[in-house]
Design a protein around this motif. Structure first.
Motif, PDB file in Angstrom:
ATOM      1  N   ALA A  32      -0.107   5.106   5.258  1.00 39.11           N
ATOM      2  CA  ALA A  32       0.349   4.361   4.083  1.00 39.11           C
ATOM      3  C   ALA A  32      -0.235   5.065   2.879  1.00 39.11           C
ATOM      4  O   ALA A  32      -1.401   5.462   2.897  1.00 39.11           O
ATOM      5  N   GLY A  33       0.554   5.230   1.836  1.00 38.31           N
ATOM      6  CA  GLY A  33       0.027   5.963   0.699  1.00 38.31           C
ATOM      7  C   GLY A  33       0.731   5.644  -0.596  1.00 38.31           C
ATOM      8  O   GLY A  33       1.675   4.835  -0.649  1.00 38.31           O
ATOM      9  N   TYR A  34       0.229   6.285  -1.641  1.00 44.13           N
ATOM     10  CA  TYR A  34       0.813   6.182  -2.975  1.00 44.13           C
ATOM     11  C   TYR A  34       0.691   7.575  -3.578  1.00 44.13           C
ATOM     12  O   TYR A  34      -0.368   8.183  -3.478  1.00 44.13           O
ATOM     13  N   ALA A  39      -2.663  15.176  -3.689  1.00 42.76           N
ATOM     14  CA  ALA A  39      -2.626  14.690  -2.303  1.00 42.76           C
ATOM     15  C   ALA A  39      -1.206  14.350  -1.840  1.00 42.76           C
ATOM     16  O   ALA A  39      -0.993  14.044  -0.676  1.00 42.76           O
ATOM     17  N   SER A  40      -0.244  14.390  -2.757  1.00 44.38           N
ATOM     18  CA  SER A  40       1.115  13.936  -2.423  1.00 44.38           C
ATOM     19  C   SER A  40       1.715  14.679  -1.240  1.00 44.38           C
ATOM     20  O   SER A  40       2.467  14.113  -0.454  1.00 44.38           O
ATOM     21  N   GLU A  41       1.383  15.966  -1.116  1.00 47.23           N
ATOM     22  CA  GLU A  41       1.990  16.743  -0.047  1.00 47.23           C
ATOM     23  C   GLU A  41       1.545  16.275   1.336  1.00 47.23           C
ATOM     24  O   GLU A  41       2.240  16.496   2.321  1.00 47.23           O
ATOM     25  N   ILE A  42       0.392  15.646   1.410  1.00 47.65           N
ATOM     26  CA  ILE A  42      -0.028  15.068   2.694  1.00 47.65           C
ATOM     27  C   ILE A  42       0.951  13.953   3.050  1.00 47.65           C
ATOM     28  O   ILE A  42       1.473  13.875   4.159  1.00 47.65           O
ATOM     29  N   PHE A  43       1.213  13.107   2.056  1.00 43.93           N
ATOM     30  CA  PHE A  43       2.131  11.992   2.243  1.00 43.93           C
ATOM     31  C   PHE A  43       3.527  12.514   2.595  1.00 43.93           C
ATOM     32  O   PHE A  43       4.178  12.027   3.537  1.00 43.93           O
ATOM     33  N   SER A  66      -2.407   0.577  -0.067  1.00 45.79           N
ATOM     34  CA  SER A  66      -2.391   1.621   0.956  1.00 45.79           C
ATOM     35  C   SER A  66      -3.564   1.474   1.913  1.00 45.79           C
ATOM     36  O   SER A  66      -3.395   1.493   3.136  1.00 45.79           O
ATOM     37  N   ILE A  67      -4.751   1.341   1.359  1.00 44.37           N
ATOM     38  CA  ILE A  67      -5.911   1.250   2.253  1.00 44.37           C
ATOM     39  C   ILE A  67      -5.890  -0.087   2.999  1.00 44.37           C
ATOM     40  O   ILE A  67      -6.239  -0.149   4.180  1.00 44.37           O
ATOM     41  N   ALA A  68      -5.412  -1.137   2.344  1.00 42.42           N
ATOM     42  CA  ALA A  68      -5.306  -2.432   3.027  1.00 42.42           C
ATOM     43  C   ALA A  68      -4.373  -2.305   4.234  1.00 42.42           C
ATOM     44  O   ALA A  68      -4.681  -2.773   5.332  1.00 42.42           O
TER      45      ALA A  68
END
Ligand SMILES: Cc1ncc(C[n+]2csc(CCOP(=O)(O)OP(=O)(O)O)c2C)c(N)n1
Ligand code: SF4
Lengths: 382, 281
Positions: A32-34, A39-43, A66-68
């Motif tokens: 889960a991300g934003y 870091a976007s390329e990881i997502f 995301s972390i939740a």
């Protein structure tokens, strides 16, 4: 199992891509991300791969969410990860603490950029070392890893998942903008070439009834994941071994926090990893972590060519910190230098470790450029 | 409707070792909890297939008292945690027990996005018009003129209509009752629990201690009489002018539709991905 990228051979990929592939090989099935640079390329890689390996990739409304979400996924049995950069990492701090308190295995990647605030989105920094270690409120203990090459980003991502599962703890992986976008040769192993550790599950009803106990004496309780009929209650409030809130008895807090510290500190030797270059006969030691280590290695080589006995201690684990090892190092050298891309964070830890046995000098650098080997070497010779 | 003895419901579903609860005398949270447990019981769901999630507040303490898997999280974030649980294990049914401040203030963003995604969850919302746990500050639901410790001269902001917000954000099922309307309440929860996607049942719930006391309603019966005064059933409200509805709270069933839930949408997406990559026919 079919993988959406080639395994068992080398590839030429950026750090972000390496982290995504490593996560999948480590068993991560929930992301889960934003979006945030760098870091976007990881997502984006996770978004591409996850549906193909029957995993989940979801864009949340923000980093708090995301972390939740990954904590929730972990309690539902999945290995889960999120990735972000400085501003997003700040937003995650409250729930990072929740993961510590509830002993939830998760991996949080922070590809550091220059800060504070939105700072320098496309430039690397090491400004979040202290935040990674101490960013959430209250007394807590977690694990922080820090790679310096794309291959290390890959290897340490697998290690991050393994440590998270083994010790039921959040693990932070600190990379930086340079590493995120830099392409390097990485060996992507086949699944049987890597060790994958999975969390301990309760062996029986009795163990399941103590989701925060210590039935094995190693400080790490088996994790009764949801939906298995154990009826586990998980709370961020101070809780006893059963998971029941007990917020006003000092001894319950002492016991819980004590064990959360102990389970990491008692296994320091298993968790801490580093590499040494030319330290055996060194007069001057450099201590570094992450991207700067690359210049530091070069600086050591240059210095050795000039006849200066310099060596390097390159830390892969930033926390827990081996203060004793630094003291031993300090006893054998005259001076320790700490080059880092911030105004001095690792420096404080090294200085405390050195315990006055050697002079410790900071080589700070902010602005978004990695120290050149010359800059470090010049400081060493004075 | 046949109603089982309350003691049976208690014995079957509550964790005895956690009792007594932290709830004050006259608090409405227990009623909403009872309705929820009765709905689960009537539907015959297993205790092992339901996970309760919550944020922080008096209402969020509920998952601790019921004998189910439960995740008591951080203030406002329950639905984000629930997103992870549900997508990681779609077999689990999720009930989120939330306060009005938890849902609409600090958790407002998670709330509207969980609805937009149509997350498969049933929210039981305790609206006591105040922040109960922290001692009676005003909430985004506090009606104009009512007092709270942070607006001692009477609230000057406009309130949120949380159920209305949920309808417009796209929830599949939305209803609002006071804990006084117990039959409608139980029926609504039953409907909500059977829905795919996002469902919300909001309860006006007496908080005599933190809220009522500051607004000349020291006891639950006084608050219930006030609810009778301010609530208007949906059918009647439809015939009333905006001026007549000023300061009133409409109750009833506001949405009942069957848009695909997040789990179904994600599973379809996964299949699409595999097809697009040529992994599957
Ligand atoms: C980040 C954060 N901010 C503030 C608080 C303090 N806090 C605890 S409960 C609460 C409000 C509770 O009100 P509501 O959500 O309406 O639930 P109720 O107690 O009325 O059931 C607040 C502000 C907190 N726990 N965390
Ligand atoms: S403060 Fe209000 S909401 Fe909280 S337990 Fe007491 S009566 Fe219930």
């Amino acid at each position: 199992m079919r993988y959406p990228f080639p395994v068992g051979k080398a590839d030429f990929i950026p750090g972000d891509e390496a982290i995504a592939r490593a996560a999948i090989l480590a068993g991560c099935r929930f992301y889960a991300g934003y979006p945030i640079t760098p870091a976007s390329e990881i997502f984006e890689a996770m978004a591409l791969y996850m549906p193909l390996v029957d995993g989940v990739s979801i864009q949340m409304e923000d980093e708090l969410g995301s972390i939740a979400a990954i904590i929730g996924a972990s309690w539902a049995g999945a290995k889960a990860m999120t990735a972000t950069s400085g501003p997003g990492f700040s937003l995650m701090q409250e729930n990072l603490g929740y993961a510590v308190m509830t002993e939830t295995p998760i991996v949080v990647v922070n590809m550091m950029r220059g800060g504070p605030s939105t700072g320098q989105p496309t430039f690397p920094s090491q400004g979040d070392i202290m935040q990674a270690i101490w960013g959430t409120h209250g007394d807590h203990m977690l694990i922080v890893l820090s790679p310096s090459t794309v291959q290390e980003a890959f290897d340490l991502t697998i290690r991050a998942f393994n440590l998270a599962e083994k010790y039921r703890t959040p693990v932070v992986l600190l990379g930086d903008a340079e590493l995120a976008h830099m392409r390097e040769r990485v060996y992507i192993p086949t699944p049987d070439e890597i060790e994958v550790i999975n969390r301990k599950l309760p062996a029986n009803e009795e163990e399941a009834r103590l989701p925060f106990g210590d039935p094995h004496g190693d400080g790490v309780p088996p994790m009764p994941i949801f939906g298995k009929g154990y009826r586990t209650y998980v709370t961020g409030l101070t809780h006893d071994e059963n998971g029941h809130p007990r917020t006003v008895e000092p001894e319950v807090q002492e016991r819980l926090i004590g064990r959360i510290y102990r389970k990491i500190l008692d296994h320091k030797d298993d968790i801490i990893s580093y590499e040494k270059f030319g330290l055996d006969d060194a007069d001057v030691a450099i201590v570094s972590t992450g991207i700067v280590s690359r210049s530091a290695i070069r600086a050591v080589k240059m210095l050795r060519e000039r006849g200066v006995k310099a060596g390097l201690l390159k830390l892969h684990t930033v926390w827990p910190f081996d203060f004793d090892m630094i003291e031993e190092l300090a006893e054998g050298v005259k001076k320790i230098l700490v080059p880092e891309m911030n105004m001095g964070q690792l420096y404080h830890l090294v200085k405390e470790g050195a315990n006055g046995k050697a002079e410790v000098e900071l080589i700070p650098k902010v602005g978004g450029e990695v120290h050149t080997p010359m800059e470090i070497a010049e400081k060493v010779v004075g | 409707m046949y109603l089982k003895d309350a003691y049976d419901v208690r014995d079957k579903y509550l964790r005895k070792e956690m009792l007594p609860t932290i709830f004050c005398p006259g608090c409405g949270i227990g009623s909403a909890l009872q309705f929820t447990l009765r709905a689960i019981d009537d539907l015959g769901y297993s205790q092992d297939e339901i996970v309760w999630v919550s944020g922080i507040g008096c209402s969020s303490r509920v998952p601790g008292y019921v004998n189910f898997d439960g995740l008591h999280t951080t203030h406002g974030r329950a639905l984000a945690f629930a997103t992870g649980i549900k997508l990681a294990n779609p077999d689990l049914k999720i009930i989120a027990f939330m306060g009005d401040g938890d849902t609409s203030a600090i958790g407002g963003n998670h709330f509207i996005h969980a609805i937009r995604r149509n997350l498969d969850v049933t929210v039981i919302l305790i609206n006591n018009f105040t922040y109960g746990m922290t001692g009676g500050q005003v909430a985004p639901t506090t009606l104009k003129g009512l007092k709270g410790t942070t607006a001692p001269y009477g609230q000057f902001e406009n309130p949120f209509d949380i159920a209305g917000l949920a309808v417009s954000a796209g929830a599949n099922y939305v209803a609002r009752w006071s804990v006084f309307n117990y039959l409608q309440g139980i029926n609504s929860i039953k409907k909500a629990l059977q829905k795919e996607g996002f469902s919300l049942v909001e309860f006006l719930s007496p908080c005599p201690v933190s809220f009522g006391r500051r607004n000349r309603m020291k006891t639950a019966p006084e608050l219930l009489r006030w609810y009778q005064k301010i609530t208007v059933p949906l059918n009647k409200a439809k015939k009333m002018s905006p001026e007549e509805l000023e300061g009133k709270v409409v109750i009833g069933e506001f949405a009942d539709r069957d848009r695909p839930g997040l789990v179904r949408s994600y599973m379809e997406y996964r299949e699409r991905a595999k097809k697009m990559m040529g992994w599957e026919e």
